[in-house]
Design an enzyme around this catalytic site. Sequence first.
Site, PDB file in Angstrom:
ATOM      1  N   GLY A   1       0.795  -1.222   0.000  1.00  0.00           N
ATOM      2  CA  GLY A   1       0.000   0.000   0.000  1.00  0.00           C
ATOM      3  C   GLY A   1       0.827   1.271   0.000  1.00  0.00           C
TER       4      GLY A   1
ATOM      5  CG  ASP B   1       5.703  -5.041  -3.377  1.00  0.00           C
ATOM      6  OD1 ASP B   1       5.415  -6.146  -3.871  1.00  0.00           O
ATOM      7  OD2 ASP B   1       5.824  -4.850  -2.147  1.00  0.00           O
TER       8      ASP B   1
END
Length: 228
Positions: A24, A69
């Site tokens: 996130g 990521d």
Amino acid sequence: MTLHEQNFTIRYHTNIPRQVGLAGSSAIITATLRCLMEFYAVDVPLVIQPSLVLSVERDELRVAAGLQDRVAQTYEGLVYMDFGAEHERQLHKLRYYQYEPLDPGLLPPLYLAYHHGFSEPTEVFHNDAQERFRRGDADVVNGMRRVADLAASARQVLLDRDADRLSRIVDENFDVRRSIFTLPGWQVQMVDAARACGASANFAGSGGAIVGTYENDAMFAALRPALE
């Protein structure tokens, strides 16, 4: 020429659960980078955008992390990544590696599950892993090599559309991780619960969320109550 200091306020909203390994924080920074590029009409080459985002997290926020990521978020899809030294390149003083976008249609059905009640900051896991790797811990070094081999194998079985073999690779990836590190019991329990339904399971990131493959609607229907 007179330079004027400009102050900006950046507001954001996210529904990505915090500290469960779903990237996130890097998603917010990647989105912010894109906003700044558009606002200032600056073109940052795609291949180094993940490295730029990572530098912000490491240097400004002191977050221990890697490129994976950020590559997935920058390229927005299924990406094969090879971080071998032979693929290392540098542009604008930022290192990048081999990133190969693949057709997401190659993927079998996937599920994602995360734990509502527990979480763990990514640096808790990564700081220990990186320190052991730097010390030359044989278990970690050999384990990372095996994970790299599994990634290359996964690329090939995707191209071959071999869902059964991909499922076994997903499971082995987690098994390698479990053999190297002491994992929280509640994280392992999520994997075991999914596997008991016949699905494959691996951590989605540093822990707290799992991802895997399943065969059909009946298996997915069994996964839901098992994981809930």
